[in-house]
Design a protein around this motif. Sequence first.
Motif, PDB file in Angstrom:
ATOM      1  N   ASP A  38      26.027  12.715  44.164  1.00  0.00           N
ATOM      2  CA  ASP A  38      27.055  11.352  43.548  1.00  0.00           C
ATOM      3  C   ASP A  38      26.596  11.571  42.089  1.00  0.00           C
ATOM      4  O   ASP A  38      25.590  11.657  41.573  1.00  0.00           O
ATOM      5  CB  ASP A  38      26.714  10.190  44.140  1.00  0.00           C
TER       6      ASP A  38
ATOM      7  N   ARG B  56      28.669   4.930  41.629  1.00  0.00           N
ATOM      8  CA  ARG B  56      28.706   6.382  41.971  1.00  0.00           C
ATOM      9  C   ARG B  56      30.028   6.938  42.782  1.00  0.00           C
ATOM     10  O   ARG B  56      30.647   6.093  43.251  1.00  0.00           O
ATOM     11  CB  ARG B  56      27.654   6.483  43.122  1.00  0.00           C
ATOM     12  N   ARG B  57      29.945   8.217  42.529  1.00  0.00           N
ATOM     13  CA  ARG B  57      31.321   8.952  42.954  1.00  0.00           C
ATOM     14  C   ARG B  57      30.843  10.211  43.507  1.00  0.00           C
ATOM     15  O   ARG B  57      29.971  10.882  43.009  1.00  0.00           O
ATOM     16  CB  ARG B  57      32.084   9.226  41.885  1.00  0.00           C
ATOM     17  N   PHE B  58      31.441  10.624  44.857  1.00  0.00           N
ATOM     18  CA  PHE B  58      31.173  11.529  45.691  1.00  0.00           C
ATOM     19  C   PHE B  58      31.332  12.887  44.900  1.00  0.00           C
ATOM     20  O   PHE B  58      32.237  12.943  44.380  1.00  0.00           O
ATOM     21  CB  PHE B  58      31.693  11.472  46.995  1.00  0.00           C
TER      22      PHE B  58
ATOM     23  N   ASP C  29      33.943   8.391  52.133  1.00  0.00           N
ATOM     24  CA  ASP C  29      33.722   8.732  50.687  1.00  0.00           C
ATOM     25  C   ASP C  29      33.857  10.388  50.758  1.00  0.00           C
ATOM     26  O   ASP C  29      34.675  11.045  49.876  1.00  0.00           O
ATOM     27  CB  ASP C  29      32.659   8.627  50.118  1.00  0.00           C
TER      28      ASP C  29
END
Length: 194
Positions: free
Chosen positions: A35, A43-45, A144
């Motif tokens: 992430d 957080r962003r995958f 996600d």
Amino acid sequence: MSHAAPQTLAAKAILHEPGEQGQVWRLMDGALRLDEVDASGDRRFAGLLLPGDLVGGEMLTLGVYAMRAQALVPVRLLPVQSTQGAPVSPEAALQSFVRMQQRTAALMSMRSGTAEERVSRLILLLAGHDDDRVVLPILKDMADITDLAMESVSRVMSKLKQAGALIERGRRHLFALRRSQLLASPSQFALMGS
């Protein structure tokens, strides 16, 4: 770089955060999610690591980890070392690079198509080529990775269980896998294109 001992992590455990220093690892069992983490901590995958992949290879050039690595399911890691004292051989680095390019293509395919196709592709990727069982991450992580709502992933999982493609096996998130049932739908023939 210190020489670390082999490590195991439970599902949801964090291996490292961005900016930390540490070891380069080889993932032996399980799956890790990568992430990007912004200044507010959101957080962003950004990626998925599977058995055989190098973990933390950016340590070799940046000196720190670039992303958060978190166990999706229980994992086993071995420190990467070579007899020459270099942490990674050129061949291992090249193999890892090629695997990551292939994984990027697979991840992109999991973010398009129907919900059934996306979830089925993820299940097949996590199961590997020969396994007839799969340990799946929690629904939020699956959502996600596939860029779906948790409710959509839940509906697909229910359909796959009803169709006999996934059979729960005692332990939470452990399933027997019937590949032929996953591939039975005409809309899912593209799953094995990788």
